[in-house]
Write a protein that holds these residues in place. Sequence first.
Motif, short mmCIF file in Angstrom:
data_model
loop_
_atom_site.label_atom_id
_atom_site.label_comp_id
_atom_site.label_asym_id
_atom_site.label_seq_id
_atom_site.Cartn_x
_atom_site.Cartn_y
_atom_site.Cartn_z
N MET A 49 0.83 -1.20 0.00
CA MET A 49 0.00 0.00 0.00
C MET A 49 0.86 1.26 0.00
O MET A 49 0.59 2.22 -0.73
CB MET A 49 -0.93 0.00 1.21
CG MET A 49 -1.87 1.20 1.28
SD MET A 49 -3.08 1.21 -0.08
CE MET A 49 -4.08 -0.23 0.38
N LEU A 50 1.92 1.26 0.80
CA LEU A 50 2.81 2.42 0.83
C LEU A 50 3.48 2.63 -0.52
O LEU A 50 3.60 3.77 -0.99
CB LEU A 50 3.88 2.21 1.91
CG LEU A 50 4.88 3.37 2.10
CD1 LEU A 50 4.16 4.65 2.53
CD2 LEU A 50 5.95 2.99 3.11
N PHE A 51 3.88 1.55 -1.15
CA PHE A 51 4.48 1.65 -2.48
C PHE A 51 3.50 2.24 -3.49
O PHE A 51 3.85 3.09 -4.30
CB PHE A 51 4.95 0.28 -2.94
CG PHE A 51 5.57 0.26 -4.30
CD1 PHE A 51 6.92 0.53 -4.46
CD2 PHE A 51 4.82 -0.04 -5.43
CE1 PHE A 51 7.51 0.52 -5.72
CE2 PHE A 51 5.39 -0.05 -6.69
CZ PHE A 51 6.75 0.23 -6.84
N LEU B 134 2.30 10.61 -2.03
CA LEU B 134 2.79 11.00 -0.71
C LEU B 134 4.11 11.75 -0.79
O LEU B 134 4.37 12.64 0.04
CB LEU B 134 2.95 9.76 0.17
CG LEU B 134 1.67 9.01 0.55
CD1 LEU B 134 2.01 7.75 1.35
CD2 LEU B 134 0.74 9.91 1.35
N SER B 135 4.94 11.40 -1.76
CA SER B 135 6.26 12.05 -1.84
C SER B 135 6.13 13.55 -2.07
O SER B 135 6.96 14.33 -1.59
CB SER B 135 7.10 11.41 -2.95
OG SER B 135 6.50 11.61 -4.22
N ASP B 136 5.11 13.98 -2.81
CA ASP B 136 4.92 15.41 -3.05
C ASP B 136 4.36 16.14 -1.83
O ASP B 136 4.30 17.37 -1.82
CB ASP B 136 3.99 15.63 -4.25
CG ASP B 136 4.72 15.47 -5.58
OD1 ASP B 136 5.96 15.29 -5.55
OD2 ASP B 136 4.07 15.50 -6.63
N CYS B 137 3.93 15.39 -0.83
CA CYS B 137 3.43 16.00 0.42
C CYS B 137 4.51 16.13 1.48
O CYS B 137 4.28 16.75 2.53
CB CYS B 137 2.27 15.17 0.97
SG CYS B 137 0.85 15.02 -0.13
N SER C 183 11.69 7.22 -1.97
CA SER C 183 10.94 8.29 -2.64
C SER C 183 10.48 9.35 -1.64
O SER C 183 10.51 10.55 -1.94
CB SER C 183 9.73 7.70 -3.36
OG SER C 183 10.11 6.75 -4.32
N LEU C 184 10.05 8.91 -0.46
CA LEU C 184 9.56 9.86 0.54
C LEU C 184 10.69 10.70 1.11
O LEU C 184 10.45 11.82 1.60
CB LEU C 184 8.86 9.10 1.66
CG LEU C 184 7.59 8.33 1.27
CD1 LEU C 184 7.00 7.62 2.48
CD2 LEU C 184 6.56 9.26 0.65
N GLY D 98 15.17 7.19 -5.92
CA GLY D 98 13.85 6.76 -5.45
C GLY D 98 12.76 7.10 -6.44
O GLY D 98 11.92 6.26 -6.77
N TRP D 99 12.76 8.34 -6.91
CA TRP D 99 11.73 8.76 -7.87
C TRP D 99 11.91 8.05 -9.21
O TRP D 99 10.94 7.76 -9.90
CB TRP D 99 11.77 10.27 -8.05
CG TRP D 99 11.23 11.01 -6.87
CD1 TRP D 99 10.62 10.48 -5.77
CD2 TRP D 99 11.24 12.43 -6.67
NE1 TRP D 99 10.26 11.48 -4.89
CE2 TRP D 99 10.63 12.68 -5.41
CE3 TRP D 99 11.73 13.51 -7.41
CZ2 TRP D 99 10.47 13.97 -4.90
CZ3 TRP D 99 11.59 14.80 -6.90
CH2 TRP D 99 10.96 15.02 -5.66
#
Length: 272
Positions: A85-87, A93-96, A161-162, A231-232
């Motif tokens: 789910m996190l993936f 989420l990374s943009d937050c 990514s985060l 990551g991205w």
Amino acid sequence: LPQGPQPLKATSLFSALSLPAACVMQSEWANQTISPKPQGHAAVVWAEEVLRASGKSLFVSALSRCVLGASAGGAPTYVVGGAIMLFALAARLSDCMPILGKPVEDKPYHGFRSFWPRYLAEHREPRDRVAHVFEFFGVVLFMAMDPSRLVALALTVALGSLLTRPLLHVGRPRLESSLMYLIGGVVAQRLDVPISFALGYGIWLAFDYVGHAYLGENASAAAFLGRHYLGWALLGQAHFAVQVAANFPQEVFAANLCMTARAAEAGRKIAR
């Protein structure tokens, strides 16, 4: 997510079947960055990349074993579900995530949304696009054969990514990459899959680099993405592979045209 990759429309079906159209490189097949191919043989470069990446992951797992002790066993079902789910949500989420300081000049992309167009611009070469489908789904299939490996992969890419936005102000090259090795190595050791995870992760990174170096002919772009945005880039490959696979017959057709055009171009050079 931003709009995904558009199916390559090199020529119409009628014109593609004609010899002149099929034997000419199309401008839309060129990646944004072009760099010379490495001097070594592709298989040798691939093996070197596998050994380098796998060795780093195994080294972290060995340190984790010394510090944290023996593994805790396989991943329970709720951990597997949470990691997946996190993936799946990592791109949004990374943009937050917060930016903790002024981004350095070497990191011009400050969110996954702004990074995505650059990723697409470096993935126009038809053969490399098709290769990315096999790269991503191949590694996912291998990792999914053991849920613990899948958890290690999902957490490595998602957490990497985060961390990208909070580290935009840090100019140290490959910091994100090093942290991802740390995450993957520790998680794999705790879940008792250090060797197989290191091998799968290393092979994925190696195939990605070799594809860019020898098919996309943009190894310098791959090096740039790996230096600050690994990551991205890996998360982008997941979304990219899914979207390319959705148009797979057309993508394979364009890749065949590209191979024909390159072969014809090589023949003309020999003839001259």
